[in-house]
Write a protein that holds these residues in place. Structure first.
Motif, PDB file in Angstrom:
ATOM      1  N   SER A  39       0.833  -1.204   0.000  1.00 47.51           N
ATOM      2  CA  SER A  39       0.000   0.000   0.000  1.00 47.51           C
ATOM      3  C   SER A  39       0.865   1.251   0.000  1.00 47.51           C
ATOM      4  CB  SER A  39      -0.923   0.012   1.221  1.00 47.51           C
ATOM      5  OG  SER A  39      -0.158   0.067   2.415  1.00 47.51           O
ATOM      6  N   LEU A  40       0.317   2.320  -0.534  1.00 51.22           N
ATOM      7  CA  LEU A  40       0.986   3.613  -0.548  1.00 51.22           C
ATOM      8  C   LEU A  40       0.540   4.432   0.649  1.00 51.22           C
ATOM      9  CD1 LEU A  40       0.481   4.480  -4.330  1.00 51.22           C
ATOM     10  CD2 LEU A  40       2.559   3.617  -3.260  1.00 51.22           C
ATOM     11  N   PRO A  41       1.323   5.422   1.041  1.00 56.43           N
ATOM     12  CA  PRO A  41       0.839   6.367   2.057  1.00 56.43           C
ATOM     13  C   PRO A  41      -0.401   7.097   1.535  1.00 56.43           C
ATOM     14  CG  PRO A  41       3.204   6.580   1.710  1.00 56.43           C
ATOM     15  CD  PRO A  41       2.694   5.708   0.620  1.00 56.43           C
ATOM     16  N   PRO A  42      -1.118   7.795   2.393  1.00 59.62           N
ATOM     17  CA  PRO A  42      -2.303   8.532   1.935  1.00 59.62           C
ATOM     18  C   PRO A  42      -1.967   9.492   0.796  1.00 59.62           C
ATOM     19  CG  PRO A  42      -2.223   8.471   4.336  1.00 59.62           C
ATOM     20  CD  PRO A  42      -0.920   7.899   3.850  1.00 59.62           C
ATOM     21  N   ASP A  43      -2.923   9.644  -0.121  1.00 59.48           N
ATOM     22  CA  ASP A  43      -2.700  10.503  -1.280  1.00 59.48           C
ATOM     23  C   ASP A  43      -2.280  11.905  -0.877  1.00 59.48           C
ATOM     24  OD1 ASP A  43      -3.621   8.251  -2.486  1.00 59.48           O
ATOM     25  OD2 ASP A  43      -5.400   9.159  -3.404  1.00 59.48           O
ATOM     26  N   ALA A  44      -2.946  12.456   0.138  1.00 62.84           N
ATOM     27  CA  ALA A  44      -2.663  13.833   0.546  1.00 62.84           C
ATOM     28  C   ALA A  44      -1.230  13.980   1.046  1.00 62.84           C
ATOM     29  CB  ALA A  44      -3.651  14.274   1.629  1.00 62.84           C
ATOM     30  N   ASP A  45      -0.723  12.953   1.751  1.00 60.00           N
ATOM     31  CA  ASP A  45       0.646  13.022   2.259  1.00 60.00           C
ATOM     32  C   ASP A  45       1.651  13.028   1.119  1.00 60.00           C
ATOM     33  OD1 ASP A  45      -0.387  13.034   4.758  1.00 60.00           O
ATOM     34  OD2 ASP A  45       0.437  11.107   5.400  1.00 60.00           O
ATOM     35  N   ILE A  46       1.416  12.192   0.110  1.00 59.90           N
ATOM     36  CA  ILE A  46       2.336  12.144  -1.038  1.00 59.90           C
ATOM     37  C   ILE A  46       2.354  13.490  -1.743  1.00 59.90           C
ATOM     38  CG2 ILE A  46       2.772  11.077  -3.271  1.00 59.90           C
ATOM     39  CD1 ILE A  46       1.533   8.515  -2.205  1.00 59.90           C
ATOM     40  N   GLN A  47       1.176  14.038  -2.015  1.00 53.97           N
ATOM     41  CA  GLN A  47       1.110  15.283  -2.771  1.00 53.97           C
ATOM     42  C   GLN A  47       1.667  16.456  -1.962  1.00 53.97           C
ATOM     43  OE1 GLN A  47      -2.074  16.027  -5.526  1.00 53.97           O
ATOM     44  NE2 GLN A  47      -3.045  14.086  -5.042  1.00 53.97           N
ATOM     45  N   ASP A  48       1.412  16.479  -0.655  1.00 57.57           N
ATOM     46  CA  ASP A  48       1.958  17.553   0.173  1.00 57.57           C
ATOM     47  C   ASP A  48       3.484  17.495   0.214  1.00 57.57           C
ATOM     48  OD1 ASP A  48      -0.508  18.569   0.695  1.00 57.57           O
ATOM     49  OD2 ASP A  48      -0.671  17.771   2.725  1.00 57.57           O
ATOM     50  N   ALA A  49       4.046  16.273   0.276  1.00 55.58           N
ATOM     51  CA  ALA A  49       5.503  16.134   0.303  1.00 55.58           C
ATOM     52  C   ALA A  49       6.124  16.627  -0.998  1.00 55.58           C
ATOM     53  CB  ALA A  49       5.884  14.670   0.556  1.00 55.58           C
ATOM     54  N   VAL A  50       5.510  16.265  -2.135  1.00 54.54           N
ATOM     55  CA  VAL A  50       6.024  16.716  -3.435  1.00 54.54           C
ATOM     56  C   VAL A  50       5.934  18.228  -3.538  1.00 54.54           C
ATOM     57  CG1 VAL A  50       5.694  16.615  -5.935  1.00 54.54           C
ATOM     58  CG2 VAL A  50       5.423  14.551  -4.560  1.00 54.54           C
ATOM     59  N   LEU A  51       4.773  18.774  -3.189  1.00 54.61           N
ATOM     60  CA  LEU A  51       4.558  20.215  -3.310  1.00 54.61           C
ATOM     61  C   LEU A  51       5.542  20.985  -2.434  1.00 54.61           C
ATOM     62  CD1 LEU A  51       2.723  22.315  -4.659  1.00 54.61           C
ATOM     63  CD2 LEU A  51       1.242  22.191  -2.653  1.00 54.61           C
ATOM     64  N   ALA A  52       5.745  20.509  -1.192  1.00 54.23           N
ATOM     65  CA  ALA A  52       6.660  21.201  -0.285  1.00 54.23           C
ATOM     66  C   ALA A  52       8.080  21.210  -0.834  1.00 54.23           C
ATOM     67  CB  ALA A  52       6.624  20.535   1.099  1.00 54.23           C
ATOM     68  N   GLU A  53       8.533  20.095  -1.380  1.00 53.47           N
ATOM     69  CA  GLU A  53       9.905  20.035  -1.880  1.00 53.47           C
ATOM     70  C   GLU A  53      10.091  20.892  -3.125  1.00 53.47           C
ATOM     71  OE1 GLU A  53      12.243  16.667  -2.077  1.00 53.47           O
ATOM     72  OE2 GLU A  53      11.428  15.689  -0.316  1.00 53.47           O
ATOM     73  N   LEU A  54       9.112  20.878  -4.020  1.00 54.71           N
ATOM     74  CA  LEU A  54       9.239  21.669  -5.239  1.00 54.71           C
ATOM     75  C   LEU A  54       9.237  23.163  -4.933  1.00 54.71           C
ATOM     76  CD1 LEU A  54       6.989  19.708  -7.764  1.00 54.71           C
ATOM     77  CD2 LEU A  54       9.470  19.884  -7.754  1.00 54.71           C
ATOM     78  N   LEU A  55       8.370  23.582  -4.030  1.00 55.81           N
ATOM     79  CA  LEU A  55       8.322  25.005  -3.693  1.00 55.81           C
ATOM     80  C   LEU A  55       9.572  25.429  -2.929  1.00 55.81           C
ATOM     81  CD1 LEU A  55       4.565  25.546  -2.738  1.00 55.81           C
ATOM     82  CD2 LEU A  55       5.728  26.035  -4.894  1.00 55.81           C
ATOM     83  N   THR A  56      10.098  24.533  -2.091  1.00 54.13           N
ATOM     84  CA  THR A  56      11.340  24.843  -1.396  1.00 54.13           C
ATOM     85  C   THR A  56      12.490  24.997  -2.383  1.00 54.13           C
ATOM     86  OG1 THR A  56      10.614  23.667   0.600  1.00 54.13           O
ATOM     87  CG2 THR A  56      12.974  24.028   0.338  1.00 54.13           C
ATOM     88  N   ALA A  57      12.552  24.097  -3.374  1.00 53.58           N
ATOM     89  CA  ALA A  57      13.592  24.202  -4.403  1.00 53.58           C
ATOM     90  C   ALA A  57      13.435  25.477  -5.221  1.00 53.58           C
ATOM     91  CB  ALA A  57      13.541  22.974  -5.315  1.00 53.58           C
TER      92      ALA A  57
END
Length: 334
Positions: A86-104
């Motif tokens: 199973s994958l982590p919750p959808d919201a957690d995956i998308q929040d992690a991606v969004l946070a890293e991209l905006l930080t970069a």
């Protein structure tokens, strides 16, 4: 709205999966459910559509554990669970991606101009006509080029999203699965699902960030430690690369490719990839994607460098670096 089997909604609004374990099966259940009265797991969401997707994954794991207990009770050999990971919750995956991209993106706008690393103040002083660089932030030409590159990347990601094709974020998807130790094939539904979640978050980051238009955008806090993966940019930065020993170099450059001029099926790549990797310190996966047009000369300093980014090499070059291009200076060989 159809009811989900074995799902209850807690007073907090979060959906919860709970299936009672019959007394006759409790001693045969696999860990950690052996001896327990119920198989239970939070679906980690209060949104019904998201709970429905999570329910399908949890139901498969639960059913596999119950099947294992039934076989064990009948004295049959117990096979490893075939339920997909199973994958982590959808919201957690998308929040992690969004946070890293905006930080970069924030880092690129603050200190990302490669000219600060390629030339010091004394070197730039030798050419009085060069553009003046601010100590932090973006020079006008850097801002202009970066904006063009963001538009190109967003266009590529949008096309991929409209086709439900997550290949442009394949490197990021693989990094995510490695982080979570989810061992699945690239043709599985779970792999495609993870890639689409990362792709959607990427489009959202590029499309809605608004920094290029001067809007104030808050970077979302990534999920709590241990609940979601670290993705994309930092996943590559954490790679541990060991230096070549003298014996390694002798083995590489003692082959027929260098001693006898042999060329295997890969042609000239067999010769040039190790040489460029040693000279530029770039990743060999990036170098393998380059074309002749990626060797460019800086019009201001005259320094030749490899332009690793989105132009010329299509989707594959996207894996090199998120949020823009990366310049690798070429070293002279004497």
């Amino acid at each position: 709205m159809s009811r989900l089997s074995y799902v209850v909604r807690l007073p907090s609004g979060v959906y919860y999966f709970r299936r009672a374990i019959p007394p006759a099966l409790r001693s045969f259940m696999p860990d950690p459910w052996r001896g327990k009265t119920a198989w239970k797991e939070s679906l980690r969401t209060s949104d019904y559509p998201a709970a429905k997707k999570a329910h399908a994954r949890v139901w498969q794991r639960c059913s596999a554990d119950f099947d294992t207990a039934e076989r064990a009770k009948r004295g049959e050999p117990v096979r490893p669970s075939e339920a997909p990971p199973s994958l982590p919750p959808d919201a957690d995956i998308q929040d992690a991606v969004l946070a890293e991209l905006l930080t970069a993106d924030e880092a690129e706008r603050a200190v990302g101009d490669a000219r600060r690393q390629l030339q010091d103040t004394a070197e730039r002083a030798q050419w009085p006509d060069l553009v003046s660089l601010p100590r932090r932030g973006m020079a006008e030409d850097h801002y202009h080029v970066y904006g063009i590159e963001l538009e190109e990347e967003l266009r590529l990601y949008r096309v991929a999203l409209s086709r439900a094709d997550p290949r442009p974020v394949d490197a990021e998807c693989r990094a995510f699965l490695r982080e979570h130790r989810i061992l699945i094939g690239s043709t599985s539904d779970t792999y495609h699902e993870a890639g689409m979640l990362i792709l959607k978050a990427t489009v959202r980051a590029f499309d809605d960030a608004g920094a290029q238009a001067g809007e104030v955008v808050d970077t979302p806090a990534p999920p709590a430690a241990g609940t979601a993966a670290k993705l994309t940019v930092n996943a590559k930065a954490r790679e541990e690369r060991q230096p070549f020993t003298s014996a390694d170099l002798a083995a590489i450059f003692g082959t027929g490719v260098y001693r006898n001029g042999d060329r295997p099926a890969g042609g000239e790549a067999a010769y040039w990839l190790p040489v460029l990797a040693l000279l530029t310190e770039a990743r060999q996966g990036e170098l393998a994607q380059l074309q002749v047009g990626h060797a460019v000369r800086d019009p201001e300093s005259g320094v030749w460098h490899l332009h690793i980014g989105t132009s010329g090499a299509g989707v594959a070059a996207m894996a090199g670096r998120r949020g823009g291009w990366r310049g690798t200076p070429e070293r002279s060989v004497g």
